[in-house]
Design a protein around this motif. Structure first.
Motif, PDB file in Angstrom:
ATOM      1  N   PRO A 325     -17.221  29.263  41.777  1.00 15.22           N
ATOM      2  CA  PRO A 325     -17.824  29.704  40.507  1.00 15.22           C
ATOM      3  C   PRO A 325     -16.768  30.091  39.477  1.00 15.22           C
ATOM      4  CG  PRO A 325     -19.036  30.625  42.347  1.00 15.22           C
ATOM      5  CD  PRO A 325     -17.822  29.954  42.931  1.00 15.22           C
ATOM      6  N   GLU A 326     -15.657  30.668  39.953  1.00 17.99           N
ATOM      7  CA  GLU A 326     -14.605  31.103  39.038  1.00 17.99           C
ATOM      8  C   GLU A 326     -13.843  29.920  38.438  1.00 17.99           C
ATOM      9  OE1 GLU A 326     -16.022  34.195  41.475  1.00 17.99           O
ATOM     10  OE2 GLU A 326     -15.077  32.317  42.124  1.00 17.99           O
ATOM     11  N   SER A 327     -13.518  28.928  39.273  1.00  8.91           N
ATOM     12  CA  SER A 327     -12.776  27.770  38.752  1.00  8.91           C
ATOM     13  C   SER A 327     -13.626  26.958  37.785  1.00  8.91           C
ATOM     14  CB  SER A 327     -12.294  26.887  39.904  1.00  8.91           C
ATOM     15  OG  SER A 327     -13.378  26.263  40.574  1.00  8.91           O
ATOM     16  N   ILE A 328     -14.916  26.883  38.064  1.00 11.85           N
ATOM     17  CA  ILE A 328     -15.803  26.155  37.153  1.00 11.85           C
ATOM     18  C   ILE A 328     -15.993  26.940  35.856  1.00 11.85           C
ATOM     19  CG2 ILE A 328     -18.180  25.361  36.824  1.00 11.85           C
ATOM     20  CD1 ILE A 328     -18.141  24.496  39.752  1.00 11.85           C
ATOM     21  N   ALA A 329     -16.070  28.270  35.971  1.00  8.58           N
ATOM     22  CA  ALA A 329     -16.181  29.088  34.765  1.00  8.58           C
ATOM     23  C   ALA A 329     -14.943  28.924  33.899  1.00  8.58           C
ATOM     24  CB  ALA A 329     -16.378  30.551  35.141  1.00  8.58           C
ATOM     25  N   LYS A 330     -13.753  28.895  34.529  1.00  6.22           N
ATOM     26  CA  LYS A 330     -12.524  28.702  33.775  1.00  6.22           C
ATOM     27  C   LYS A 330     -12.527  27.346  33.077  1.00  6.22           C
ATOM     28  CE  LYS A 330      -7.467  28.702  34.057  1.00  6.22           C
ATOM     29  NZ  LYS A 330      -7.354  27.533  33.163  1.00  6.22           N
ATOM     30  N   ALA A 331     -12.978  26.314  33.790  1.00  5.73           N
ATOM     31  CA  ALA A 331     -13.056  24.986  33.178  1.00  5.73           C
ATOM     32  C   ALA A 331     -14.012  25.003  31.988  1.00  5.73           C
ATOM     33  CB  ALA A 331     -13.496  23.953  34.211  1.00  5.73           C
ATOM     34  N   SER A 332     -15.139  25.684  32.154  1.00  4.43           N
ATOM     35  CA  SER A 332     -16.130  25.749  31.075  1.00  4.43           C
ATOM     36  C   SER A 332     -15.566  26.454  29.850  1.00  4.43           C
ATOM     37  CB  SER A 332     -17.392  26.471  31.560  1.00  4.43           C
ATOM     38  OG  SER A 332     -18.025  25.756  32.604  1.00  4.43           O
ATOM     39  N   ILE A 333     -14.848  27.552  30.077  1.00  3.02           N
ATOM     40  CA  ILE A 333     -14.269  28.291  28.955  1.00  3.02           C
ATOM     41  C   ILE A 333     -13.171  27.477  28.278  1.00  3.02           C
ATOM     42  CG2 ILE A 333     -12.856  30.297  28.359  1.00  3.02           C
ATOM     43  CD1 ILE A 333     -15.832  30.901  28.659  1.00  3.02           C
ATOM     44  N   ASP A 334     -12.323  26.823  29.074  1.00  2.16           N
ATOM     45  CA  ASP A 334     -11.265  26.002  28.481  1.00  2.16           C
ATOM     46  C   ASP A 334     -11.848  24.847  27.672  1.00  2.16           C
ATOM     47  OD1 ASP A 334      -9.315  27.625  29.471  1.00  2.16           O
ATOM     48  OD2 ASP A 334      -8.762  26.325  31.144  1.00  2.16           O
ATOM     49  N   VAL A 335     -12.942  24.283  28.163  1.00  5.02           N
ATOM     50  CA  VAL A 335     -13.609  23.221  27.410  1.00  5.02           C
ATOM     51  C   VAL A 335     -14.240  23.791  26.143  1.00  5.02           C
ATOM     52  CG1 VAL A 335     -15.518  21.571  27.435  1.00  5.02           C
ATOM     53  CG2 VAL A 335     -14.001  21.736  29.410  1.00  5.02           C
ATOM     54  N   ALA A 336     -14.818  24.979  26.239  1.00  9.16           N
ATOM     55  CA  ALA A 336     -15.416  25.605  25.054  1.00  9.16           C
ATOM     56  C   ALA A 336     -14.363  25.838  23.972  1.00  9.16           C
ATOM     57  CB  ALA A 336     -16.084  26.922  25.434  1.00  9.16           C
ATOM     58  N   LYS A 337     -13.139  26.171  24.381  1.00  7.51           N
ATOM     59  CA  LYS A 337     -12.064  26.399  23.413  1.00  7.51           C
ATOM     60  C   LYS A 337     -11.770  25.133  22.612  1.00  7.51           C
ATOM     61  CE  LYS A 337      -9.755  29.995  26.141  1.00  7.51           C
ATOM     62  NZ  LYS A 337      -8.557  30.323  26.966  1.00  7.51           N
ATOM     63  N   VAL A 338     -11.611  24.019  23.306  1.00  7.14           N
ATOM     64  CA  VAL A 338     -11.316  22.787  22.574  1.00  7.14           C
ATOM     65  C   VAL A 338     -12.545  22.305  21.820  1.00  7.14           C
ATOM     66  CG1 VAL A 338     -11.794  21.247  24.542  1.00  7.14           C
ATOM     67  CG2 VAL A 338     -10.315  20.479  22.682  1.00  7.14           C
ATOM     68  N   ARG A 339     -13.729  22.551  22.373  1.00  6.33           N
ATOM     69  CA  ARG A 339     -14.961  22.113  21.699  1.00  6.33           C
ATOM     70  C   ARG A 339     -15.111  22.820  20.354  1.00  6.33           C
ATOM     71  NH1 ARG A 339     -18.465  19.486  19.847  1.00  6.33           N
ATOM     72  NH2 ARG A 339     -20.496  19.020  20.719  1.00  6.33           N
TER      73      ARG A 339
END
Length: 407
Positions: A325-339
């Protein structure tokens, strides 16, 4: 083809002889070649709304639409960064063409997460042979975007689908149309409907002022039959931590990063053709200090989006290896940053292009406004303000972002 009409699909059937790309480097080289070709005719396609049947057929036959197929099924399984760069390259040349494969790759990602082994072998095999997926996910007539009415009910050895979808990007060019449906119990499924099925109607009624040739019109289902083997669970892809959402979002970010890069590179060319501002006391526009300043700012912003895109892709690939859950959350946040960043910069870079080109930059025959129009329409998929909110809530309060993809 004129707008606002029911259409028969013009796509060629998958020949079974599509090229199979072997690795990331080959995928990027092929994408670069297509981007160079598509750039030459992008203005005409946009101004005359010429739907890119030939271009999309060439892309899928080149093997680019199969690059996410896992290695165990015969695909290249390129990195998320390569997928992002491929989409960005195409979008920089033609924003509409760059958007069309997004839903195809999205459907493949859902299949990877919720399909059976038999379904994966069959559908991945079709894609390796050149099959293209469109989409019928969003609905236009419901109270909110989360409400769905298109339903699926058992019938003989399969199901019947009844309903209507809108913003069905890529469906005019597709061999199958992955369709989001609800059963009577409220469960969500993705049905891979074959184009040409009886009762299936594609309506070319997309009238957006940007992304004009994505074919994002209406798809209607009047008791359309789908085999049981062509239906996979959809809701389970979000009930548990998966990368379906981040992967969908990074492709949207890639479209905007590509548009921003394309607009910036066009700006460099146009400034060399523009006249200097009267108060600058220089001979040429490329010597104008304020023009140089503005281009410097855009150069930094565009590069920042590209770096954020790379970091987000690396986070997705890291989460594939160690899925928590943590690694996926990090991926989601990093994607949100570029989005969020790419939405802002695509609009900024495309607007500055017209400004720095001067009054001649407004001439319709040059089509410079297509960058801004494409960016403006595409950025409406998701509000950047909500991306910033999720990022802020995560870094400040440790609240994980929601698990959902994009429609």
């Amino acid at each position: 083809m004129t707008s606002y009409q029911s259409v028969q699909t013009k796509q060629t059937s998958a020949s079974g002889q599509a090229h199979i790309i072997q690795n990331d480097a080959e995928a990027l080289e092929i994408a670069k070649q297509f981007a160079e070709q598509f750039k030459k005719t992008a203005v005409e396609r946009d101004s005359k709304r010429i739907l890119p049947y030939t271009e999309i057929d060439a892309l899928s036959q080149s093997g680019l639409w199969a690059i996410t197929v896992p290695k165990q099924y015969g695909g290249a399984e390129v990195s998320s960064h390569t997928v992002a760069k491929v989409i960005a390259l195409l979008s920089g040349a033609d924003g509409s063409i760059g958007q069309i494969p997004q839903n195809h790759f999205y459907a493949l990602e859902v299949l990877r997460n919720t399909g059976t082994e038999a379904q994966k072998q069959r559908l991945y095999g079709e894609v390796l042979n050149g099959t293209r997926f469109g989409n019928a996910l969003a609905e236009f007539k419901t109270k909110t975007s989360t409400h769905k009415q298109t339903n699926i009910r058992p019938h003989e050895n399969g199901y019947l689908i009844q309903g209507e979808k809108f913003y069905c990007t890529g469906s005019l060019f597709a061999h199958r149309i992955p369709t989001l449906v609800l059963d009577d119990a409220g469960r969500e499924y993705l049905a891979f409907v074959k184009s040409g099925s009886q009762g299936l109607k594609l309506v070319d009624d997309w009238s957006g002022f940007g992304q004009k040739t994505t074919g994002s019109g209406t798809v209607k289902f009047d008791q359309v039959f789908v085999d049981a083997d062509d239906v996979i669970p959809f809701d389970t892809a979000f009930l548990q931590p998966t990368l379906v959402g981040p992967f969908a979002q990074i492709m949207h970010a890639s479209i905007e990063v590509g548009i921003a890069r394309g607009a910036f590179e066009e700006s460099l060319q146009r400034v060399h053709q523009a006249r200097p501002w009267i108060d600058s006391n220089v001979e040429t526009a490329n010597q104008d200090p304020l023009t140089i300043y503005e281009l410097g700012r855009i150069a930094v912003d565009v590069r920042a989006s590209e770096v954020l895109l790379k970091q987000a892709a690396q986070s997705i690939d890291a989460a594939k290896i160690e899925t928590t859950p943590e690694s996926i959350a990090k991926a989601s946040i990093d994607v949100a940053k570029v989005r969020a960043h790419s939405s802002d910069i695509a609009l900024k870079a495309s607007s500055k292009l017209i400004e720095l080109a001067g009054s001649r930059g407004s001439q319709s025959q040059d089509g410079l406004d297509r960058f801004w129009r494409n960016a403006r329409v595409h950025t409406l998929h998701d509000a950047a303000r909500w991306k910033y909110y999720f990022i802020g809530n995560y870094v400040l309060n440790g609240v994980l972002p929601p698990r959902r993809g994009t429609l």
